[in-house]
Design a protein around this motif. Structure first.
Motif, PDB file in Angstrom:
ATOM      1  N   GLU A   1       0.841  -1.202   0.000  1.00  0.00           N
ATOM      2  CA  GLU A   1       0.000   0.000   0.000  1.00  0.00           C
ATOM      3  C   GLU A   1       0.872   1.246   0.000  1.00  0.00           C
ATOM      4  OE1 GLU A   1      -3.852   0.217   2.157  1.00  0.00           O
ATOM      5  OE2 GLU A   1      -3.106  -1.564   3.191  1.00  0.00           O
ATOM      6  N   LYS A   2       0.386   2.283  -0.693  1.00  0.00           N
ATOM      7  CA  LYS A   2       1.062   3.579  -0.705  1.00  0.00           C
ATOM      8  C   LYS A   2       0.028   4.661  -0.457  1.00  0.00           C
ATOM      9  CE  LYS A   2       4.778   2.293  -3.883  1.00  0.00           C
ATOM     10  NZ  LYS A   2       5.436   2.581  -5.194  1.00  0.00           N
ATOM     11  N   THR A   3       0.461   5.707   0.203  1.00  0.00           N
ATOM     12  CA  THR A   3      -0.443   6.804   0.503  1.00  0.00           C
ATOM     13  C   THR A   3       0.316   8.117   0.357  1.00  0.00           C
ATOM     14  OG1 THR A   3      -1.949   7.724   2.166  1.00  0.00           O
ATOM     15  CG2 THR A   3       0.069   6.693   2.974  1.00  0.00           C
ATOM     16  N   SER A   4      -0.379   9.225   0.482  1.00  0.00           N
ATOM     17  CA  SER A   4       0.249  10.525   0.265  1.00  0.00           C
ATOM     18  C   SER A   4       0.566  11.267   1.551  1.00  0.00           C
ATOM     19  CB  SER A   4      -0.651  11.405  -0.619  1.00  0.00           C
ATOM     20  OG  SER A   4      -1.905  11.619   0.016  1.00  0.00           O
ATOM     21  N   GLN A   5       0.129  10.729   2.705  1.00  0.00           N
ATOM     22  CA  GLN A   5       0.341  11.415   3.975  1.00  0.00           C
ATOM     23  C   GLN A   5       0.923  10.460   5.007  1.00  0.00           C
ATOM     24  OE1 GLN A   5      -3.299  13.244   5.221  1.00  0.00           O
ATOM     25  NE2 GLN A   5      -3.332  14.711   3.535  1.00  0.00           N
ATOM     26  N   LEU A   6       1.838  10.981   5.817  1.00  0.00           N
ATOM     27  CA  LEU A   6       2.470  10.162   6.841  1.00  0.00           C
ATOM     28  C   LEU A   6       1.456   9.700   7.882  1.00  0.00           C
ATOM     29  CD1 LEU A   6       5.297   9.118   7.330  1.00  0.00           C
ATOM     30  CD2 LEU A   6       5.751  11.105   8.764  1.00  0.00           C
ATOM     31  N   ALA A   7       0.481  10.546   8.187  1.00  0.00           N
ATOM     32  CA  ALA A   7      -0.560  10.168   9.142  1.00  0.00           C
ATOM     33  C   ALA A   7      -1.358   8.962   8.630  1.00  0.00           C
ATOM     34  CB  ALA A   7      -1.489  11.344   9.399  1.00  0.00           C
ATOM     35  N   SER A   8      -1.563   8.890   7.318  1.00  0.00           N
ATOM     36  CA  SER A   8      -2.286   7.759   6.745  1.00  0.00           C
ATOM     37  C   SER A   8      -1.459   6.485   6.842  1.00  0.00           C
ATOM     38  CB  SER A   8      -2.634   8.041   5.283  1.00  0.00           C
ATOM     39  OG  SER A   8      -3.489   9.153   5.174  1.00  0.00           O
ATOM     40  N   VAL A   9      -0.147   6.610   6.661  1.00  0.00           N
ATOM     41  CA  VAL A   9       0.741   5.458   6.837  1.00  0.00           C
ATOM     42  C   VAL A   9       0.584   4.916   8.253  1.00  0.00           C
ATOM     43  CG1 VAL A   9       3.145   4.702   7.000  1.00  0.00           C
ATOM     44  CG2 VAL A   9       2.438   6.193   5.127  1.00  0.00           C
ATOM     45  N   GLN A  10       0.613   5.804   9.236  1.00  0.00           N
ATOM     46  CA  GLN A  10       0.497   5.377  10.632  1.00  0.00           C
ATOM     47  C   GLN A  10      -0.850   4.706  10.912  1.00  0.00           C
ATOM     48  OE1 GLN A  10       1.503   9.394  11.919  1.00  0.00           O
ATOM     49  NE2 GLN A  10       3.242   8.589  13.093  1.00  0.00           N
ATOM     50  N   GLU A  11      -1.912   5.252  10.363  1.00  0.00           N
ATOM     51  CA  GLU A  11      -3.234   4.664  10.590  1.00  0.00           C
ATOM     52  C   GLU A  11      -3.350   3.288   9.948  1.00  0.00           C
ATOM     53  OE1 GLU A  11      -5.580   5.684  12.610  1.00  0.00           O
ATOM     54  OE2 GLU A  11      -4.242   7.333  13.165  1.00  0.00           O
ATOM     55  N   LEU A  12      -2.815   3.119   8.742  1.00  0.00           N
ATOM     56  CA  LEU A  12      -2.856   1.816   8.079  1.00  0.00           C
ATOM     57  C   LEU A  12      -2.017   0.792   8.836  1.00  0.00           C
ATOM     58  CD1 LEU A  12      -2.647   2.954   4.342  1.00  0.00           C
ATOM     59  CD2 LEU A  12      -4.608   1.881   5.470  1.00  0.00           C
ATOM     60  N   VAL A  13      -0.912   1.228   9.405  1.00  0.00           N
ATOM     61  CA  VAL A  13      -0.098   0.342  10.234  1.00  0.00           C
ATOM     62  C   VAL A  13      -0.899  -0.110  11.454  1.00  0.00           C
ATOM     63  CG1 VAL A  13       1.876   0.301  11.816  1.00  0.00           C
ATOM     64  CG2 VAL A  13       2.156   1.194   9.495  1.00  0.00           C
ATOM     65  N   SER A  14      -1.649   0.800  12.064  1.00  0.00           N
ATOM     66  CA  SER A  14      -2.481   0.455  13.227  1.00  0.00           C
ATOM     67  C   SER A  14      -3.487  -0.638  12.891  1.00  0.00           C
ATOM     68  CB  SER A  14      -3.235   1.688  13.727  1.00  0.00           C
ATOM     69  OG  SER A  14      -2.356   2.653  14.238  1.00  0.00           O
ATOM     70  N   LEU A  15      -3.946  -0.629  11.636  1.00  0.00           N
ATOM     71  CA  LEU A  15      -4.947  -1.600  11.192  1.00  0.00           C
ATOM     72  C   LEU A  15      -4.312  -2.901  10.713  1.00  0.00           C
ATOM     73  CD1 LEU A  15      -7.270   0.867   9.236  1.00  0.00           C
ATOM     74  CD2 LEU A  15      -7.698  -0.168  11.475  1.00  0.00           C
ATOM     75  N   ASN A  16      -3.006  -3.046  10.972  1.00  0.00           N
ATOM     76  CA  ASN A  16      -2.272  -4.265  10.611  1.00  0.00           C
ATOM     77  C   ASN A  16      -2.156  -4.476   9.114  1.00  0.00           C
ATOM     78  OD1 ASN A  16      -0.826  -6.033  12.345  1.00  0.00           O
ATOM     79  ND2 ASN A  16      -2.710  -6.327  13.543  1.00  0.00           N
TER      80      ASN A  16
END
Length: 296
Positions: free
Chosen positions: A217-232
């Motif tokens: 997965e790729k995203t445009s915001q660091l906050a989105s990276v962190q949230e996706l990591v939280s969701l495993n």
């Protein structure tokens, strides 16, 4: 031919949109349109091809744009040099998204305490856009991450920052006492899009150690990276300055065992543009401002 007409023309050329240019200039769309129209009357030909969703430069517009930018840059530099008192004026600062919200707030706050009459304007964008803005004179100094590919700009390293491993709080890697880069082989990564230099930093570190990050997965915001990591959805490597601002218990951070991934934060400026005493003072402020001061 008036300077305002050139400014309005350049704004439309850069945004490719009369409405956006009007907002940028703080004027109505009709005012911008009339200004460009008068310029076209004086030149005797159109500078824009007005299409349905955007405007594009005509041959005449392409000839005019670099000259108009040069004229406006010279005028702006002249005004700034004449008015340069070392304490007042405007500094246009560019920063990439993985630095701006974490490093700049305290940097700017402390500078404003010392120079309350100074106006600091921040532009957040990707490295490639900021480098072009430096070359064009649209910003005065940029805070970026190396490597920075530019022949005509001055680049100065400020400090080195560690990248920390981030994972969901219940990720199996949490059970390991020490985590090495080889432990990440085959585990899905969540990364920023390729436009962000952090992704290049992560890939370079992994590939130099014969580890190929499996990006799902790729995203445009660091906050989105962190949230996706939280969701495993995967793991990632995050700048230390972003880790220090993250208090969400659904994520866990670990420091990799040597070798540790890092990135080098640097500032860049255009040596061919006038550097006011205030800008020079701000650059020294960046040199003196340690990374720990910004994230503590």
């Amino acid at each position: 031919m008036e300077l305002d007409q050139l400014r309005h023309f350049v704004s439309v050329a850069r945004t490719q949109n009369f409405t956006q240019a009007a907002n940028q200039c703080g004027m109505s769309q009709s005012t911008i349109s009339r200004s460009v129209g008068r310029l076209e009357e004086e030149l005797g030909q159109p500078v824009f091809d007005r299409q349905t969703r955007k405007v594009v430069l005509t041959d005449a517009g392409r000839i005019l744009l670099p000259r108009a930018e040069t004229i406006l840059s010279l005028v702006d530099d002249l005004k700034r040099e004449i008015q340069d008192d070392g304490e007042t004026g405007r500094i246009r600062i560019g920063a990439i998204p993985t630095i701006a919200p974490y490093y700049l707030p305290k940097v700017l706050s402390r500078f404003n305490e010392q120079f309350p009459e100074a106006t600091l304007v921040v532009q957040e964008d990707t490295t490639s856009v900021l480098l072009k803005q430096l070359a064009d004179g649209a910003i005065d100094v940029a805070v970026l991450a190396r490597p920075i590919d530019s022949r005509h700009l001055e680049i100065e390293s400020l400090f080195e920052e560690e990248l920390d491993l981030v994972m969901a709080a219940d990720h199996p890697l949490q059970k390991k006492k020490n985590i090495t880069i080889s432990d990440l082989e085959g585990i899905p990564f969540v990364l920023l899009s390729e436009a962000h230099c952090l992704t290049g930093n992560v890939r370079s570190f992994c590939e130099q150690r014969a580890v190929c990050p499996l990006t799902i997965e790729k995203t445009s915001q660091l906050a989105s990276v962190q949230e996706l990591v939280s969701l495993n959805h995967g793991i990632s490597l995050i700048p230390r300055m972003a880790r220090q601002r993250d208090h969400d218990k659904s994520r866990a951070y670990r420091t990799l065992t040597d070798p540790k991934p890092t990135r080098v934060i640097a500032m860049a400026w255009n040596p061919y543009r006038f550097q006011s005493r205030l800008i020079e003072t701000f650059k020294q402020h960046l040199r003196d401002f340690k990374a720990d001061d910004a994230i503590s």
